[in-house]
Structure formats: structure tokens, C-alpha cells
Design a protein around this motif. Structure first.
Motif, PDB file in Angstrom:
ATOM      1  N   ALA A   1      30.977  46.283  37.423  1.00 23.23           N
ATOM      2  CA  ALA A   1      29.582  46.312  37.869  1.00 23.23           C
ATOM      3  C   ALA A   1      29.232  45.058  38.663  1.00 23.23           C
ATOM      4  CB  ALA A   1      28.656  46.456  36.667  1.00 23.23           C
ATOM      5  N   ILE A   2      29.615  43.902  38.147  1.00 19.67           N
ATOM      6  CA  ILE A   2      29.301  42.645  38.821  1.00 19.67           C
ATOM      7  C   ILE A   2      29.984  42.578  40.185  1.00 19.67           C
ATOM      8  CG2 ILE A   2      29.624  40.142  38.707  1.00 19.67           C
ATOM      9  CD1 ILE A   2      29.306  40.434  35.633  1.00 19.67           C
ATOM     10  N   CYS A   3      31.233  42.969  40.238  1.00 22.82           N
ATOM     11  CA  CYS A   3      31.959  42.930  41.517  1.00 22.82           C
ATOM     12  C   CYS A   3      31.380  43.918  42.522  1.00 22.82           C
ATOM     13  CB  CYS A   3      33.439  43.219  41.277  1.00 22.82           C
ATOM     14  SG  CYS A   3      34.299  41.915  40.354  1.00 22.82           S
ATOM     15  N   THR A   4      30.974  45.094  42.038  1.00 22.41           N
ATOM     16  CA  THR A   4      30.359  46.092  42.923  1.00 22.41           C
ATOM     17  C   THR A   4      29.061  45.558  43.500  1.00 22.41           C
ATOM     18  OG1 THR A   4      31.352  47.918  41.693  1.00 22.41           O
ATOM     19  CG2 THR A   4      29.415  48.425  43.040  1.00 22.41           C
ATOM     20  N   TRP A   5      28.258  44.928  42.674  1.00 20.49           N
ATOM     21  CA  TRP A   5      26.973  44.378  43.161  1.00 20.49           C
ATOM     22  C   TRP A   5      27.210  43.253  44.160  1.00 20.49           C
ATOM     23  CZ3 TRP A   5      25.075  44.077  37.421  1.00 20.49           C
ATOM     24  CH2 TRP A   5      24.723  45.365  37.005  1.00 20.49           C
ATOM     25  N   ASN A   6      28.198  42.395  43.886  1.00 19.46           N
ATOM     26  CA  ASN A   6      28.491  41.311  44.832  1.00 19.46           C
ATOM     27  C   ASN A   6      28.844  41.869  46.208  1.00 19.46           C
ATOM     28  OD1 ASN A   6      28.076  39.424  42.858  1.00 19.46           O
ATOM     29  ND2 ASN A   6      30.242  39.037  42.469  1.00 19.46           N
ATOM     30  N   GLN A   7      29.635  42.930  46.198  1.00 14.69           N
ATOM     31  CA  GLN A   7      30.057  43.522  47.468  1.00 14.69           C
ATOM     32  C   GLN A   7      28.911  44.258  48.153  1.00 14.69           C
ATOM     33  OE1 GLN A   7      33.238  46.362  47.023  1.00 14.69           O
ATOM     34  NE2 GLN A   7      33.750  46.350  49.196  1.00 14.69           N
ATOM     35  N   LYS A   8      28.066  44.939  47.381  1.00 20.37           N
ATOM     36  CA  LYS A   8      27.018  45.777  47.950  1.00 20.37           C
ATOM     37  C   LYS A   8      25.822  44.967  48.438  1.00 20.37           C
ATOM     38  CE  LYS A   8      24.223  49.872  46.808  1.00 20.37           C
ATOM     39  NZ  LYS A   8      23.950  50.898  45.760  1.00 20.37           N
ATOM     40  N   TYR A   9      25.432  43.956  47.642  1.00 19.54           N
ATOM     41  CA  TYR A   9      24.205  43.223  47.958  1.00 19.54           C
ATOM     42  C   TYR A   9      24.464  41.804  48.454  1.00 19.54           C
ATOM     43  CZ  TYR A   9      22.125  47.049  45.336  1.00 19.54           C
ATOM     44  OH  TYR A   9      21.734  48.294  44.894  1.00 19.54           O
ATOM     45  N   GLY A  10      25.712  41.354  48.383  1.00 16.23           N
ATOM     46  CA  GLY A  10      26.036  40.008  48.831  1.00 16.23           C
ATOM     47  C   GLY A  10      26.035  39.031  47.675  1.00 16.23           C
ATOM     48  N   MET A  11      27.132  38.327  47.496  1.00 16.81           N
ATOM     49  CA  MET A  11      27.258  37.427  46.348  1.00 16.81           C
ATOM     50  C   MET A  11      26.195  36.342  46.365  1.00 16.81           C
ATOM     51  SD  MET A  11      30.748  35.692  44.893  1.00 16.81           S
ATOM     52  CE  MET A  11      30.988  34.604  46.286  1.00 16.81           C
TER      53      MET A  11
ATOM     54  N   ARG B   1      23.414  35.061  38.778  1.00 19.42           N
ATOM     55  CA  ARG B   1      24.087  35.772  37.689  1.00 19.42           C
ATOM     56  C   ARG B   1      24.086  34.935  36.404  1.00 19.42           C
ATOM     57  NH1 ARG B   1      26.491  36.665  42.435  1.00 19.42           N
ATOM     58  NH2 ARG B   1      27.274  34.543  42.278  1.00 19.42           N
ATOM     59  N   ALA B   2      23.906  35.628  35.288  1.00 19.79           N
ATOM     60  CA  ALA B   2      24.045  35.009  33.973  1.00 19.79           C
ATOM     61  C   ALA B   2      24.704  36.033  33.058  1.00 19.79           C
ATOM     62  CB  ALA B   2      22.690  34.577  33.415  1.00 19.79           C
ATOM     63  N   VAL B   3      25.390  35.526  32.062  1.00 16.30           N
ATOM     64  CA  VAL B   3      26.142  36.419  31.185  1.00 16.30           C
ATOM     65  C   VAL B   3      26.208  35.798  29.793  1.00 16.30           C
ATOM     66  CG1 VAL B   3      28.397  35.399  31.692  1.00 16.30           C
ATOM     67  CG2 VAL B   3      28.273  37.793  31.014  1.00 16.30           C
ATOM     68  N   SER B   4      26.377  36.644  28.803  1.00 20.72           N
ATOM     69  CA  SER B   4      26.613  36.164  27.439  1.00 20.72           C
ATOM     70  C   SER B   4      27.941  36.745  26.981  1.00 20.72           C
ATOM     71  CB  SER B   4      25.488  36.593  26.497  1.00 20.72           C
ATOM     72  OG  SER B   4      25.662  36.011  25.214  1.00 20.72           O
ATOM     73  N   VAL B   5      28.934  35.888  26.877  1.00 18.22           N
ATOM     74  CA  VAL B   5      30.294  36.303  26.548  1.00 18.22           C
ATOM     75  C   VAL B   5      30.933  35.188  25.729  1.00 18.22           C
ATOM     76  CG1 VAL B   5      31.230  35.366  28.689  1.00 18.22           C
ATOM     77  CG2 VAL B   5      32.436  37.214  27.527  1.00 18.22           C
ATOM     78  N   ASN B   6      31.836  35.529  24.836  1.00 18.36           N
ATOM     79  CA  ASN B   6      32.446  34.516  23.974  1.00 18.36           C
ATOM     80  C   ASN B   6      33.323  33.546  24.752  1.00 18.36           C
ATOM     81  OD1 ASN B   6      31.370  35.201  21.446  1.00 18.36           O
ATOM     82  ND2 ASN B   6      32.816  36.867  21.199  1.00 18.36           N
ATOM     83  N   ASN B   7      33.927  34.034  25.838  1.00 19.35           N
ATOM     84  CA  ASN B   7      34.796  33.188  26.642  1.00 19.35           C
ATOM     85  C   ASN B   7      34.730  33.685  28.082  1.00 19.35           C
ATOM     86  OD1 ASN B   7      37.059  32.014  27.981  1.00 19.35           O
ATOM     87  ND2 ASN B   7      38.153  31.794  26.049  1.00 19.35           N
ATOM     88  N   PRO B   8      34.411  32.826  29.047  1.00 16.85           N
ATOM     89  CA  PRO B   8      34.315  33.284  30.448  1.00 16.85           C
ATOM     90  C   PRO B   8      35.585  33.965  30.946  1.00 16.85           C
ATOM     91  CG  PRO B   8      33.430  31.063  30.215  1.00 16.85           C
ATOM     92  CD  PRO B   8      34.059  31.408  28.901  1.00 16.85           C
TER      93      PRO B   8
ATOM     94  N   MET C   1      37.727  40.656  36.458  1.00 19.06           N
ATOM     95  CA  MET C   1      37.194  40.476  37.800  1.00 19.06           C
ATOM     96  C   MET C   1      38.317  40.220  38.807  1.00 19.06           C
ATOM     97  SD  MET C   1      33.709  38.303  36.995  1.00 19.06           S
ATOM     98  CE  MET C   1      33.181  38.267  38.697  1.00 19.06           C
ATOM     99  N   LYS C   2      39.364  39.540  38.385  1.00 14.33           N
ATOM    100  CA  LYS C   2      40.492  39.285  39.280  1.00 14.33           C
ATOM    101  C   LYS C   2      41.228  40.572  39.636  1.00 14.33           C
ATOM    102  CE  LYS C   2      41.273  34.500  37.868  1.00 14.33           C
ATOM    103  NZ  LYS C   2      42.181  33.555  37.173  1.00 14.33           N
ATOM    104  N   GLN C   3      41.101  41.588  38.772  1.00 15.50           N
ATOM    105  CA  GLN C   3      41.724  42.877  39.071  1.00 15.50           C
ATOM    106  C   GLN C   3      40.926  43.679  40.088  1.00 15.50           C
ATOM    107  OE1 GLN C   3      42.479  45.021  35.455  1.00 15.50           O
ATOM    108  NE2 GLN C   3      43.608  43.358  34.503  1.00 15.50           N
ATOM    109  N   GLU C   4      39.658  43.312  40.295  1.00 18.84           N
ATOM    110  CA  GLU C   4      38.793  44.011  41.243  1.00 18.84           C
ATOM    111  C   GLU C   4      38.883  43.342  42.614  1.00 18.84           C
ATOM    112  OE1 GLU C   4      36.853  46.823  40.537  1.00 18.84           O
ATOM    113  OE2 GLU C   4      38.122  46.778  38.753  1.00 18.84           O
ATOM    114  N   ASN C   5      40.025  43.510  43.271  1.00 14.70           N
ATOM    115  CA  ASN C   5      40.246  42.911  44.591  1.00 14.70           C
ATOM    116  C   ASN C   5      39.986  41.411  44.581  1.00 14.70           C
ATOM    117  OD1 ASN C   5      40.837  45.450  45.788  1.00 14.70           O
ATOM    118  ND2 ASN C   5      38.642  45.878  45.902  1.00 14.70           N
ATOM    119  N   SER C   6      40.491  40.779  43.488  1.00 14.45           N
ATOM    120  CA  SER C   6      40.356  39.316  43.335  1.00 14.45           C
ATOM    121  C   SER C   6      38.900  38.883  43.390  1.00 14.45           C
ATOM    122  CB  SER C   6      41.174  38.575  44.406  1.00 14.45           C
ATOM    123  OG  SER C   6      42.540  38.890  44.279  1.00 14.45           O
TER     124      SER C   6
END
Length: 634
Positions: free
Chosen positions: A377-387, A392-399, A406-411
Motif C-alpha cells: 500500500a505504501i509503495c503504491t501510494w508513493n508511486q501514484k501520488y509522489g513520495m 508517513r508515520a507507522v507503528s511497527v515493532n521494528n522498521p 518494501m524492497k521487494q516492491e521494485n526496491s
């Protein structure tokens, strides 16, 4: 005590028994190999993030010395991912294969203990139930640990009860017990319980074999003792895991049987058949007691340890002893006619598998927090609307958990203004991020529970939800916009109450503690519970931190408070400016329609406030939608 493997059987011809065994094991294997490439869970990514070392010493000191689990599985993953990479299917394959092997060992063990029917019935349940299936599909200690425990029980049986146990049985028992000790502390606990139990069943002619095997298992674990001592000093899951309620054991048993009336019906049907054909079988009494003991003692130990000392009890940690519950339930089946055994085994495979796959919907369920879908989702939005157009903010145990996908999504790469939010000061940080955000879009994602205030804080400043992916309430990714357009996903907002206020400045130090709002019932507002209930006020605060609260409360006829919730003005307001303060009211799931409701502003410090309006409205709940969500276990 002695008993040969031929003492109690249902006398199925060898070919039929092997055919049924093969069907059960192959069915379980197929179920375990299907959809094995779903998104890694948080625990798997945690383990994989701790194998990215160049040396074994770093793996020990940084990979599992600081973790709460023994190092066996971590060592295996260290070498396995170097061989096959980090593809989900490849990494999980040995765990799935081990899970299928556990089905076979279960059949062999309980056939030895209670006869062919008990072995086949127990193996069938292990094959199709979602509980052992799920934990055989992830690269964690649970499913493979269950297999180690069943292997240990098999050689424990041969060592104690075979007519002529060999030294190779003692070595096999020692190695399998050590494997349990290195896999998980609850499989360690079962190994300890089983080992102590054997002392009470031990005959003189095998004292040296048995005690020698136990000594060898202990000797093999000696290198891990300093690590275990460090684990005992760590809070572990007790830092976030709640104490189990008193009904937890019953809830656990229901959950391992898929919370299904159909599965419960199958169990009851077998019990009825067992009663119908029941004959005294004295040779099984000891094993029946042992089965119950091996299932109950880990649960009881974990339960009271979690209640009194440190919460550690979860469904997953009891999988090691779970097969013994099945063995006990079906231990009275030795006298069931062989034709009926064949019929019931076939029914179990067909009905049980169908319930898990089609009714329980195992493969379309979101079992864990989603990482691949969030990254997509994040990678799609970056491509569609411009990074550069998105904060962006996220809540995750480890970045790294998101970076991995994300690296698998066309780097794809992205920076985040915040990586975690546990409330308190983290909410203040998020407020500053929102205040500084100059982009037209704001993306927020979470892969673990987050404070409920976050959504209101973002919507107060970015009121349009452009796109949202909700993964069964276990994780979520949402793109917000400052433009309030009809194309917004939350455009169907319905106002059910509005009031504007004209406040006169009464002078410094004389501002009221309570401001008028709404007092009535949800029924009077025609709230139908199909949407979220939200209250919002427009206000101007003179001070940056006013301490004021937007409050919603519900009361019964006697004035007792049924629900009280509030939003802090300080998370929304800036000094001497007009701000919107939102409060999502958790009314759903509660019978509050005719209860007295109050929505008001509480100003306990009596600081200078100007309340301009109060609006009560409904908006859609977060929905499961979009292509990113559809790429999970479907």
C-alpha cells in the motif's frame, strides 16, 4: 510394566491401516503446503531480523541471548536462510514437513498406547485442525516443537516399555529430549514432566539406560544454561501479555477445536461410539493417566505462573502437549469394530478438513498482522501520488519488518516521521509531526495495536480518507488528504446533531469548568450502530496546553456511569488558533441506545477557551478493501 505393540489393536489389516495412515499424513501435508507464501508474521520477521549476522558468535549474543526463547530454531534459521534465502515458501518448507511428520508420529504413538483407532483418530485431528495446521505453517518453534515432543514420547515409550530396549533407544530419547529443550521452554517443560514421570515407571533392568539418557540430554543443554539464565531475567512477553482470565483453559480448548460445533460434534460422536463398544483394557490405564497428565500439567503450570508471577501463557505454547489431549479423548476406542474405525476415520478426514477449509475459512483468514500488504500500500501510494507529497508515520515493532517487504516492491523506499506509537509522549510527537506536515497527503499504518486517539488526531487535520486497507483488524494502512472531497472513502458522513456557540469572554481567570454540549440518548439521535459515532468541537485555546477534554459519557437510570471516554484538547490544539478536536465514541457492541448520554467540554483548569461548535456525526468503519488487502492469504 510391559506391553507389546500387539497387546491392544483394532485388528485392521496392515494394508488398510497403512493406507488410512498414508491418507491422513498426505492430507495434512497438502494442507500445510497450501498458501505457504503468505506474509510473514511479526514473530517470524523478528526471528529473521536476528539471523542477519556474519558469525555464529554474533548470532548467539545478538540473535537469541537477548530473546526469550531457546536458540535451537534461531540457529537452524541462521544456516537455512543462508542456503535458501528469505522467500516465505522456502523458509517455511521444513516447518511444514516437520508438521506432517508430527501427524505420522502421533498415529504411531497412540496406536502403540491405545490401539489403531486412537492413533488414526488423533492423527486425523492433528492433520486438519487449524491450531496445529497454523503453527506448522510458520517458521517458529511451535509446530516443529510438537513433532520433537511426539518423537521424544515415542522413544520414551520404547525405552521404558519395550521388552528389550537397546542403547540406540536411549540415545534417540536423549537427542529428542534435548531437541525439545532447545526448541521452546514449554517443550522443555514437557520433557521435564515426561522425564520425571518415567522415574515412577522405571524397572530395575533399564535404570542405566534411562538415567544415562536423561544425563546425556542435560549434558547437551549445558552450553545453553547461561543463555537460559539471562532469559529468566528478561520480562519477555510478560511485558505486554495480560494475565489469563479464570476461564482461559476452557476458551483454549474451544479454540483448538476451531471453536466449531461441527468439530465438537465429531468428538462427541466418537466418545458415544467408544462408550457403546467399551470393554475393560487394563493395559491402557497407565497411558491414559499419562496422557491426561502430559496435557494438563503444562497448562496448569503456565496458567498459575502467568497469574502469580509473569504472564507467559498463550495458545501457541500449549501445542507441544496438545496431542495428548486427543490421545486421552480417544483412548477408549480399542474395541470399536474395524469396519466402523474405517468409516469414522474417513468421516473425520472429509468432514474435519471441509470444516477447517470451507466453514472455518482457514486460508482466507488473517491470522497475524499483515506486513506485505501494508508495504504494498505504501509503495503504491508513493508511486501514484509522489513520495514527496506524502508524510508517513507507522507503528511497527521494528522498521526492518516493513523495509523487508518494501524492497521487494521494485526496491521501494520511504522515510517515516514516526516508527512507533505507544501513547503518552509518542502522541505528542505525532502531534508535532502533523503540525509540521506540509504535504497534501498523510499516510499512517500500523501492524500492532495503537492508541485509538491516533485516528482522530489525523482526521482532525487530514479529514479525507483517500484509500484504506484494513487487514481484519490486525493491521491497517490508510492514506489521508487535506482536501475534503466527495470521492473520499469517508464522504458518507451523516450529521445527527449540530450546535453553534457564541462565547463571550468573561475575563481572565473566570472561564467555566464545563461547557454546554448535548444531553439525550442515541435513540433520539437515530443512531443505528452501523457506523462509527463521532463527536467534534471547533475551539480556540489561548494556551498551548489547556488541559481541557472533550468528554462523552453514558449513564443508567440510577446515574451509574456505563461508559466514559474523552479526547485531550492538547493533542489537537495550538495556542491562539482555531482547531478541531475529535472523539470517536466506542458505542458499538453495547446496549446504550436508551441510556442517558452526555457530550460536553470539561475544562478542569478553567483556562481560556472559546468553544464555537459541537457536531455529532457518523462515519463508516474502516473497511477491508483494495488490492493490497486482497494479496494476503487468498
Amino acid at each position: 510394566m510391559r506391553r507389546s505393540s500387539q497387546t491392544i489393536v483394532n485388528n485392521l489389516p496392515g494394508r488398510q491401516f497403512m493406507m488410512l495412515t498414508l491418507v491422513i499424513v498426505v492430507s495434512g501435508l497438502i494442507l500445510r503446503l497450501l498458501h505457504l507464501d503468505f506474509s510473514y508474521s511479526n514473530d517470524e520477521l523478528s526471528a529473521l531480523s536476528r539471523v542477519r549476522f556474519n558469525s555464529f558468535s554474533d548470532l548467539v549474543s545478538k540473535g537469541f541471548f537477548v530473546d526469550g526463547h531457546p536458540g535451537g530454531i534461531q540457529v537452524f534459521l541462521f544456516y537455512w536462510v543462508k542456503l535458501v534465502g528469505m522467500n516465505e515458501w522456502a523458509v517455511r518448507l521444513p516447518f511444514a514437513l516437520a508438521g506432517a511428520m508430527g501427524i505420522w508420529i502421533t498415529i504411531r504413538l497412540f496406536t502403540r498406547w491405545f490401539g489403531q483407532a486412537a492413533g488414526l483418530f488423533s492423527g486425523a485431528f492433528v492433520a486438519f485442525l487449524a491450531f496445529p495446521l497454523l503453527y506448522s505453517q510458520i517458521a517458529r518453534p511451535y509446530g516443529i516443537g510438537m513433532t520433537f515432543c511426539m518423537i521424544m514420547a515415542w522413544y520414551w515409550t520404547k525405552l521404558l516399555f519395550d521388552e528389550k530396549p537397546g542403547i540406540h533407544h536411549a540415545f534417540a530419547y536423549a537427542l529428542s529430549a534435548a531437541a525439545c529443550m532447545y526448541t521452546h521452554y514449554f517443550s522443555f517443560l514437557l520433557a521435564l514432566i515426561m522425564g520425571i514421570s518415567g522415574l515412577f515407571l522405571l524397572n530395575k533392568d533399564r535404570v542405566y539406560h534411562y538415567t544415562g539418557a536423561g544425563a546425556l540430554a542435560a549434558l547437551l543443554f549445558i552450553p545453553h544454561i547461561p543463555i537460559t539464565l539471562n532469559h529468566l531475567s528478561i520480562g519477555g512477553v510478560g511485558l505486554w501479555l495480560a494475565k489469563p482470565v479464570w476461564s482461559w483453559p476452557l476458551l483454549h480448548i474451544a479454540s483448538v477445536f476451531n471453536n466449531s460445533v461441527i468439530i465438537a460434534g465429531l468428538v462427541v460422536l466418537i466418545i458415544i461410539i467408544q462408550v457403546r463398544y467399551l470393554k475393560p483394557e487394563p493395559d491402557t490405564s497407565v497411558f491414559r493417566v499419562l496422557s491426561l497428565l502430559f496435557f494438563l500439567l503444562p497448562m496448569i503450570t503456565g496458567f498459575f505462573y502467568s497469574r502469580w508471577i509473569n504472564p507467559v501463557l498463550q495458545d501457541s505454547v500449549l501445542i507441544f502437549s496438545f496431542p495428548f489431549l486427543l490421545g486421552f479423548l480417544f483412548s477408549f476406542s480399542a474395541s470399536i469394530p474395524k469396519r466402523l474405525v474405517i468409516i469414522m476415520t474417513s468421516v473425520l478426514i472429509i468432514v474435519g478438513t471441509s470444516q477447517t477449509v470451507f466453514i472455518h475459512k482457514y486460508y482466507s483468514r488473517q491470522h497475524f498482522g499483515e506486513f506485505r500488504g501494508v508495504a504494498q500500500a505504501i509503495c503504491t501510494w508513493n508511486q501514484k501520488y509522489g513520495m514527496d507529497n506524502i508524510t508517513r508515520a507507522v507503528s511497527v515493532n521494528n522498521p526492518w519488518y516493513l523495509e523487508f517487504y518494501m524492497k521487494q516492491e521494485n526496491s521501494c523506499e520511504a522515510t517515516f516521521s514516526q516508527y512507533d506509537n505507544r501513547g503518552g509522549e509518542d502522541l505528542t510527537v505525532l502531534k508535532k509531526v502533523l503540525e509540521k506536515a506540509e504535504t497534501p497527503f498523510f499516510a499512517y499504518a500500523w501492524t500492532k495495536p495503537v492508541p485509538p486517539e491516533i485516528r482522530d488526531m489525523i482526521l482532525a487535520r487530514f479529514p479525507c480518507i483517500v484509500e484504506a486497507f484494513n487487514f481484519s483488524g490486525l493491521s491497517e494502512a490508510t492514506l489521508f488528504s487535506q482536501q475534503n472531497q466527495s470521492s473520499c472513502r469517508n464522504a458518507t458522513i451523516k450529521t445527527i446533531f449540530y450546535s453553534s456557540f457564541q462565547s463571550e469572554n468573561p475575563g481572565s481567570g473566570s472561564f467555566p469548568e464545563f461547557y454546554p454540549g448535548y444531553e439525550g440518548t442515541l435513540y433520539e439521535l437515530s443512531y443505528d450502530y452501523s457506523n462509527q459515532l463521532v463527536a467534534a468541537v471547533e475551539a480556540r485555546t489561548q494556551e498551548h496546553l489547556s488541559g481541557a477534554l472533550l468528554v462523552a459519557s453514558f449513564h443508567d437510570d440510577d446515574g451509574e456511569t456505563l461508559l466514559w471516554t474523552a479526547s485531550k484538547f492538547d493533542l489537537f490544539t495550538a495556542a491562539d488558533s482555531i482547531s478541531t478536536i475529535r472523539l470517536t465514541i466506542p458505542a458499538q457492541g453495547k446496549d446504550l441506545s436508551n441510556k442517558k448520554m452526555k457530550i460536553y467540554v470539561w475544562n478542569p483548569r478553567k483556562t481560556e477557551l472559546e468553544i464555537r461548535s459541537l457536531t455529532i456525526f457518523t462515519e463508516p468503519f474502516p473497511e477491508y478493501s483494495g488490492t493490497a488487502a486482497n494479496q494476503t492469504r487468498k
